[in-house]
Motif scaffolding. Structure first.
Motif, short mmCIF file in Angstrom:
data_model
loop_
_atom_site.label_atom_id
_atom_site.label_comp_id
_atom_site.label_asym_id
_atom_site.label_seq_id
_atom_site.Cartn_x
_atom_site.Cartn_y
_atom_site.Cartn_z
N ILE A 1 -45.47 -40.02 44.91
CA ILE A 1 -45.18 -41.10 45.87
C ILE A 1 -45.94 -42.33 45.42
N VAL A 2 -45.17 -43.40 45.19
CA VAL A 2 -45.76 -44.64 44.65
C VAL A 2 -46.43 -45.42 45.78
N LYS A 3 -47.65 -45.90 45.48
CA LYS A 3 -48.36 -46.74 46.44
C LYS A 3 -47.65 -48.08 46.49
N GLY A 4 -46.87 -48.30 47.54
CA GLY A 4 -46.08 -49.52 47.67
C GLY A 4 -45.46 -49.59 49.03
N PRO A 5 -44.44 -50.47 49.20
CA PRO A 5 -43.88 -50.72 50.53
C PRO A 5 -43.27 -49.49 51.18
N SER A 6 -42.73 -48.56 50.38
CA SER A 6 -42.06 -47.40 50.99
C SER A 6 -42.99 -46.19 51.10
N PHE A 7 -44.30 -46.41 50.90
CA PHE A 7 -45.26 -45.29 50.89
C PHE A 7 -45.18 -44.45 52.16
N ASP A 8 -45.33 -45.11 53.31
CA ASP A 8 -45.37 -44.36 54.57
C ASP A 8 -44.06 -43.62 54.84
N SER A 9 -42.94 -44.26 54.55
CA SER A 9 -41.66 -43.58 54.80
C SER A 9 -41.44 -42.45 53.80
N ASP A 10 -41.92 -42.60 52.57
CA ASP A 10 -41.81 -41.50 51.60
C ASP A 10 -42.66 -40.30 52.03
N VAL A 11 -43.85 -40.60 52.57
CA VAL A 11 -44.72 -39.52 53.07
C VAL A 11 -44.02 -38.81 54.24
N ALA A 12 -43.45 -39.59 55.16
CA ALA A 12 -42.76 -38.99 56.31
C ALA A 12 -41.58 -38.14 55.85
N ARG A 13 -40.88 -38.59 54.81
CA ARG A 13 -39.74 -37.81 54.29
C ARG A 13 -40.22 -36.48 53.72
N LEU A 14 -41.35 -36.49 53.04
CA LEU A 14 -41.89 -35.24 52.49
C LEU A 14 -42.27 -34.28 53.61
N VAL A 15 -42.92 -34.80 54.65
CA VAL A 15 -43.27 -33.94 55.79
C VAL A 15 -42.00 -33.35 56.40
N GLY A 16 -40.96 -34.16 56.52
CA GLY A 16 -39.68 -33.67 57.04
C GLY A 16 -39.10 -32.56 56.16
N ALA A 17 -39.26 -32.70 54.85
CA ALA A 17 -38.75 -31.68 53.93
C ALA A 17 -39.52 -30.37 54.09
N ILE A 18 -40.83 -30.48 54.36
CA ILE A 18 -41.64 -29.27 54.58
C ILE A 18 -41.17 -28.56 55.85
N VAL A 19 -40.98 -29.35 56.91
CA VAL A 19 -40.54 -28.78 58.20
C VAL A 19 -39.18 -28.10 58.02
N SER A 20 -38.27 -28.76 57.31
CA SER A 20 -36.92 -28.18 57.11
C SER A 20 -36.99 -26.90 56.28
N ALA A 21 -37.79 -26.92 55.23
CA ALA A 21 -37.89 -25.74 54.36
C ALA A 21 -38.50 -24.57 55.13
N HIS A 22 -39.47 -24.88 55.98
CA HIS A 22 -40.09 -23.81 56.79
C HIS A 22 -39.07 -23.23 57.78
N ALA A 23 -38.29 -24.10 58.42
CA ALA A 23 -37.29 -23.64 59.39
C ALA A 23 -36.21 -22.80 58.71
N ALA A 24 -35.97 -23.06 57.42
CA ALA A 24 -34.92 -22.35 56.70
C ALA A 24 -35.39 -21.00 56.16
N MET A 25 -36.68 -20.69 56.29
CA MET A 25 -37.17 -19.40 55.79
C MET A 25 -36.57 -18.28 56.64
N PRO A 26 -36.12 -17.20 56.03
CA PRO A 26 -35.51 -16.09 56.79
C PRO A 26 -36.40 -15.60 57.93
N ALA A 27 -37.71 -15.56 57.72
CA ALA A 27 -38.62 -15.04 58.76
C ALA A 27 -38.66 -15.94 59.98
N ASN A 28 -38.15 -17.17 59.86
CA ASN A 28 -38.20 -18.10 60.98
C ASN A 28 -36.85 -18.25 61.69
N GLY A 29 -35.99 -17.27 61.46
CA GLY A 29 -34.78 -17.19 62.25
C GLY A 29 -33.54 -17.79 61.62
N SER A 30 -33.64 -18.36 60.41
CA SER A 30 -32.45 -18.94 59.79
C SER A 30 -31.81 -17.96 58.81
#
Ligand SMILES: Cc1cc2nc3c(=O)[nH]c(=O)nc-3n(C[C@H](O)[C@H](O)[C@H](O)COP(=O)(O)O)c2cc1C
Length: 171
Positions: free
Chosen positions: A142-171
């Motif tokens: 993630i590049v230190k620049g104008p989109s830094f915060d939104s890129d960080v938020a996108r990564l957190v969203g990807a972690i949440v989605s990947a966790h929800a998609a794990m078979p043990a979590n009901g998906s």
């Protein structure tokens, strides 16, 4: 959901620590991001320490405990010497045999000044996490620049989605 945030840099003025602080401050509702600062306290990994009964070492016990209590990880790490920092590799080595990181979702990134930096470090980190069969989310610097915060938020969203998609979590 609890995400454990781990920084590969030990220095006080760390761009990667800043990234984790941004992630923690902007976590979506229902997600706690807790920064773990204990990587610096871990001794060099040595299987003899486990075998000899020198364990429990408080720093190792704590690292394993916080991993067990976490649903997923977010690791932000610099590249050192074309690889991941030794301290971070050491922390992962401490749990390869004991299993607390096994199969978890791990979001990985590096706070960098330009998009071509940090790639070899992230590649090495990904390889090491393969030893515990982690599911990798993100993976780009993630590049230190104008989109830094939104890129960080996108990564957190990807972690949440990947966790929800794990078979043990009901998906
Ligand atoms: C000893 C040392 C080795 C480094 N090796 C690399 C490297 O191989 N590739 C790279 O892109 N940056 C390298 N860097 C730059 C770091 O990745 C960079 O300073 C990073 O932003 C530090 O992260 P931090 O601000 O979170 O501490 C190195 C820095 C140091 C001090």
């Amino acid at each position: 959901m609890r995400i454990l945030a781990v920084c590969g840099s030990l220095q006080r003025q760390s761009g990667n620590l800043t990234l984790l602080q941004v992630a923690a401050a902007s976590a979506p509702a229902g997600v706690d991001i807790i920064i773990f600062d204990g990587v610096r306290d871990l001794p060099h990994f040595n299987p003899d320490l486990e075998a000899s009964g020198v364990l429990p070492l408080p720093s190792v016990i704590e690292w394993r405990r916080v991993l067990v209590e976490s649903d997923a990880l977010l690791i932000a790490s610099p590249e050192y010497g074309h690889s991941l920092p030794g301290a971070l590799k050491n922390a992962i080595d401490w749990v390869i045999g004991s299993g607390e990181l096994e199969g978890k979702v791990v979001g990985i990134t590096a706070a960098v000044p330009s998009p071509t930096r940090g790639l070899r470090g992230l590649g090495a980190l990904r390889d090491t996490l393969g030893a515990v069969r982690a599911t990798i989310a993100g993976g780009d610097p993630i590049v230190k620049g104008p989109s830094f915060d939104s890129d960080v938020a996108r990564l957190v969203g990807a972690i949440v989605s990947a966790h929800a998609a794990m078979p043990a979590n009901g998906s």
